[in-house]
Design a protein around this motif. Structure first.
Motif, mmCIF file in Angstrom:
data_model
loop_
_atom_site.group_PDB
_atom_site.id
_atom_site.type_symbol
_atom_site.label_atom_id
_atom_site.label_comp_id
_atom_site.label_asym_id
_atom_site.label_seq_id
_atom_site.Cartn_x
_atom_site.Cartn_y
_atom_site.Cartn_z
ATOM 1 N N ASP A 59 2.212 -6.920 -6.038
ATOM 2 C CA ASP A 59 1.153 -6.421 -5.160
ATOM 3 C C ASP A 59 1.021 -4.906 -5.220
ATOM 4 O O ASP A 59 -0.059 -4.362 -4.965
ATOM 5 N N SER A 60 2.101 -4.225 -5.552
ATOM 6 C CA SER A 60 2.094 -2.763 -5.628
ATOM 7 C C SER A 60 1.659 -2.254 -7.000
ATOM 8 O O SER A 60 1.442 -1.057 -7.169
ATOM 9 N N GLY A 61 1.578 -3.153 -7.977
ATOM 10 C CA GLY A 61 1.215 -2.748 -9.336
ATOM 11 C C GLY A 61 2.315 -1.967 -10.025
ATOM 12 O O GLY A 61 2.050 -1.084 -10.846
ATOM 13 N N ILE A 62 3.575 -2.296 -9.725
ATOM 14 C CA ILE A 62 4.721 -1.586 -10.282
ATOM 15 C C ILE A 62 5.553 -2.561 -11.110
ATOM 16 O O ILE A 62 5.868 -3.663 -10.660
ATOM 17 N N ASP A 63 5.916 -2.149 -12.316
ATOM 18 C CA ASP A 63 6.748 -2.984 -13.177
ATOM 19 C C ASP A 63 8.213 -2.885 -12.756
ATOM 20 O O ASP A 63 8.804 -1.796 -12.777
ATOM 21 N N ALA A 64 8.784 -4.012 -12.384
ATOM 22 C CA ALA A 64 10.193 -4.116 -12.063
ATOM 23 C C ALA A 64 10.589 -5.579 -12.222
ATOM 24 O O ALA A 64 9.773 -6.478 -11.999
ATOM 25 N N THR A 65 11.820 -5.809 -12.621
ATOM 26 C CA THR A 65 12.319 -7.169 -12.836
ATOM 27 C C THR A 65 13.418 -7.472 -11.829
ATOM 28 O O THR A 65 14.358 -6.681 -11.677
ATOM 29 N N PHE A 66 13.303 -8.613 -11.140
ATOM 30 C CA PHE A 66 14.278 -8.976 -10.123
ATOM 31 C C PHE A 66 14.939 -10.298 -10.477
ATOM 32 O O PHE A 66 14.271 -11.251 -10.866
ATOM 33 N N ILE A 67 16.259 -10.337 -10.347
ATOM 34 C CA ILE A 67 17.072 -11.500 -10.717
ATOM 35 C C ILE A 67 17.869 -11.958 -9.497
ATOM 36 O O ILE A 67 18.565 -11.147 -8.881
ATOM 37 N N ARG A 68 17.760 -13.253 -9.175
ATOM 38 C CA ARG A 68 18.525 -13.824 -8.073
ATOM 39 C C ARG A 68 19.866 -14.294 -8.617
ATOM 40 O O ARG A 68 19.948 -15.222 -9.411
ATOM 41 N N LEU B 207 0.832 -1.202 0.000
ATOM 42 C CA LEU B 207 0.000 0.000 0.000
ATOM 43 C C LEU B 207 0.868 1.255 0.000
ATOM 44 O O LEU B 207 0.523 2.261 -0.635
ATOM 45 N N PHE B 208 1.982 1.204 0.683
ATOM 46 C CA PHE B 208 2.930 2.314 0.702
ATOM 47 C C PHE B 208 3.382 2.647 -0.715
ATOM 48 O O PHE B 208 3.386 3.812 -1.129
ATOM 49 N N PHE B 209 3.729 1.633 -1.499
ATOM 50 C CA PHE B 209 4.208 1.891 -2.858
ATOM 51 C C PHE B 209 3.062 2.181 -3.827
ATOM 52 O O PHE B 209 3.235 2.944 -4.783
ATOM 53 N N LYS B 210 1.895 1.601 -3.591
ATOM 54 C CA LYS B 210 0.727 1.967 -4.416
ATOM 55 C C LYS B 210 0.406 3.447 -4.294
ATOM 56 O O LYS B 210 -0.072 4.080 -5.241
ATOM 57 N N ASN B 211 0.679 4.014 -3.123
ATOM 58 C CA ASN B 211 0.450 5.434 -2.869
ATOM 59 C C ASN B 211 1.673 6.293 -3.191
ATOM 60 O O ASN B 211 1.812 7.397 -2.666
ATOM 61 N N LYS B 212 2.551 5.777 -4.062
ATOM 62 C CA LYS B 212 3.738 6.504 -4.531
ATOM 63 C C LYS B 212 4.740 6.767 -3.408
ATOM 64 O O LYS B 212 5.462 7.765 -3.424
ATOM 65 N N MET C 122 9.801 4.807 7.522
ATOM 66 C CA MET C 122 9.916 5.994 6.678
ATOM 67 C C MET C 122 8.585 6.730 6.836
ATOM 68 O O MET C 122 7.621 6.176 7.366
ATOM 69 N N PRO C 123 8.482 7.987 6.405
ATOM 70 C CA PRO C 123 7.180 8.654 6.464
ATOM 71 C C PRO C 123 6.091 7.825 5.776
ATOM 72 O O PRO C 123 6.266 7.374 4.634
ATOM 73 N N ASN C 124 5.017 7.570 6.483
ATOM 74 C CA ASN C 124 3.864 6.806 6.005
ATOM 75 C C ASN C 124 4.129 5.306 5.866
ATOM 76 O O ASN C 124 3.303 4.581 5.302
#
Length: 295
Positions: free
Chosen positions: A99-108, A32-37, A206-208
């Motif tokens: 869950d945040s609806g943000i496009d990012a690619t993570f590689i282990r 929710l923190f990242f959904k709210n920018k 962090m804030p919020n």
């Protein structure tokens, strides 16, 4: 080319896998923190990185992806790539992005294995921050890997804790070398719960982003290995591989991380930074290097 200690990296992988569960137990509703920018970036790295819209971006040693997602919410990055050695961290980051609806690619991947197999000249910007370099067994090989994946004209940006700050233990006793010149420093305690140790009375990470008690009195059963790299090790290795220094700055405070027990918190817009009450010490630094354009 300098050798690497893969055994130490694998030891750290197990230690981080254990610690990350504790770290995230203190952070409530991160999606929710990242959904709210929301953003976990501080002013130092935002100013250094600038607007990332339209640029290909790689975040090395991205941990659980919070800063990687903040590159999107705050600086306009588009589908940044995060690399981390920890299985637990990458699994968490992948789910958090979804869950945040943000496009990012993570590689282990181990960082050096990634450099070995990665396509060259991929990224406009490569980024790392806050407790990244002390886990590397070869600074020369790291610099060469950064140069490999950068496009000509691309830049590497780093905000890191200062090697002067690292020479003291939490009780401000001089315990560690300024540079261990690639020699490992072993710890049976493993990666600790620095999120809990750096908490403040207002109970915010962090804030919020709310702090929760989570796992108490965390003890890591997996030992770890670190390396002390001085500024000459870092900047010299970048220069040796042909990267050109365009920025260098030192800071007399520590963002988020309470390095010493005697530090006091100072609220800033992005969160909390910790200040030392004694004589001024450099506790963080930032650098930016550029890969030359092809002749």
């Amino acid at each position: 080319m300098a050798s690497t200690n893969i055994e130490s990296h694998e030891r750290n992988r197990a230690s981080w896998n254990h610690a990350i569960v504790a770290h995230n137990s203190h952070k409530v509703d991160q999606h929710l923190f990242f959904k709210n920018k929301g953003s976990t970036l501080f002013r130092e790295e935002m100013d250094l990185l600038g607007n990332l819209a339209g640029l290909s971006v790689c975040h090395l040693q991205c941990n659980c992806g919070q800063d990687t997602l903040s590159l999107v919410t705050t600086l306009g990055a588009e589908n940044p790539v995060g690399i981390d050695i920890s299985d637990t961290a990458v699994d968490f980051a992948t789910q958090l992005a979804k869950d945040s609806g943000i496009d990012a690619t993570f590689i282990r991947s181990d960082i050096f294995e990634y450099f070995n197999t990665a396509e060259p000249d991929q990224f406009d910007v490569v980024f790392a921050s806050y407790g990244a370099l002390n886990w590397l067994s070869s600074m020369q090989k790291y610099a060469a890997g950064v140069s490999k994946i950068l496009k000509p004209g691309g830049r590497y940006c780093l905000v890191e804790f200062h090697p002067v700050g690292y020479i003291f233990n939490p009780d401000m006793v001089h315990e560690y070398p300024y540079s261990s010149a690639g020699e490992p420093i072993h710890s049976e305690d493993g990666v600790g719960d620095y999120v809990a140790l750096s908490s403040t009375e207002d109970r915010e990470v962090m804030p919020n982003l709310t702090y929760a008690e989570g796992i108490k009195d965390f003890k890591n059963s997996n030992p770890s290995t670190e390396f002390c790299w001085g500024l000459a090790d870092v900047i010299g290795s970048m220069a040796e591989t042909g990267l050109q220094l365009s920025h260098f700055k030192e800071y007399p405070y520590s963002n988020f991380y309470k390095i010493y027990k005697c530090m006091t918190p100072e609220k800033v817009k992005e969160g909390v930074r910790w200040c030392f009450d004694g004589p001024m010490l450099p506790l963080m630094y930032s650098i930016c290097v550029k890969k030359p354009l092809l002749a």
